[in-house]
Design an enzyme around this catalytic site. Structure first.
Site: not given
Length: 149
Positions: A25, A75, A136
């Site tokens: 990550c 986005h 998530e």
């Protein structure tokens, strides 16, 4: 009259990177987030009120969450503004990408704290934010509860 909890769910796509993290990550990547927003209050008892019987109109709650969270984060790519990712963020902005710089590591845990503060500011005085759940992935989520804070 009893207190009732009302929950509305939202989805949005957001990218991020965790600077200094020791796993995958640390790379820029994205998630299809699911956000559940639960508020608590008493249903309106005034039969003359157009919202009679409601704690809050789901549409009113939707407006708050969309304006404060979904429309801003959907986005977008989120970076901690206090990391070297700032250079990458500026390059992406210059290329027309939607970038959000925050003053925290953009983990689900920190994002859910940020979202709680943003939502609470816009709720009517007779409605309280009860909890948030930010999912998530299908198996990983962070939760915020007013009773814990």
């Amino acid at each position: 009259m009893s207190n009732i909890r009302i929950t509305k769910q939202f989805t949005f796509e957001t990218g991020h990177a965790l600077y200094g993290y020791d796993g995958k990550c640390r790379n820029v990547h994205g998630h299809s987030y699911k956000l559940s927003v639960t508020v608590i209050g008493k249903p309106i008892t005034d039969s003359e009120n157009v919202k009679f019987g409601m704690v809050i109109d789901f549409g009113d709650l939707k407006k708050i969450v969309k304006n404060e969270i979904v429309d801003k984060f959907d986005h977008a790519t989120v970076f901690n503004k206090n990391t070297p990712h700032l250079e990458l963020a500026e390059e992406l902005k210059n290329r027309g990408h939607h970038i959000i710089l925050v003053d925290y590591q953009p983990t689900s845990e920190n994002m859910v704290i940020d979202f709680a503060e943003k939502i609470k500011k816009h709720l009517p005085s007779h409605i309280n934010l009860h909890s948030l759940k930010l999912q998530e992935t299908e198996t990983s989520f962070a939760e915020w509860y007013a009773s814990d804070n």
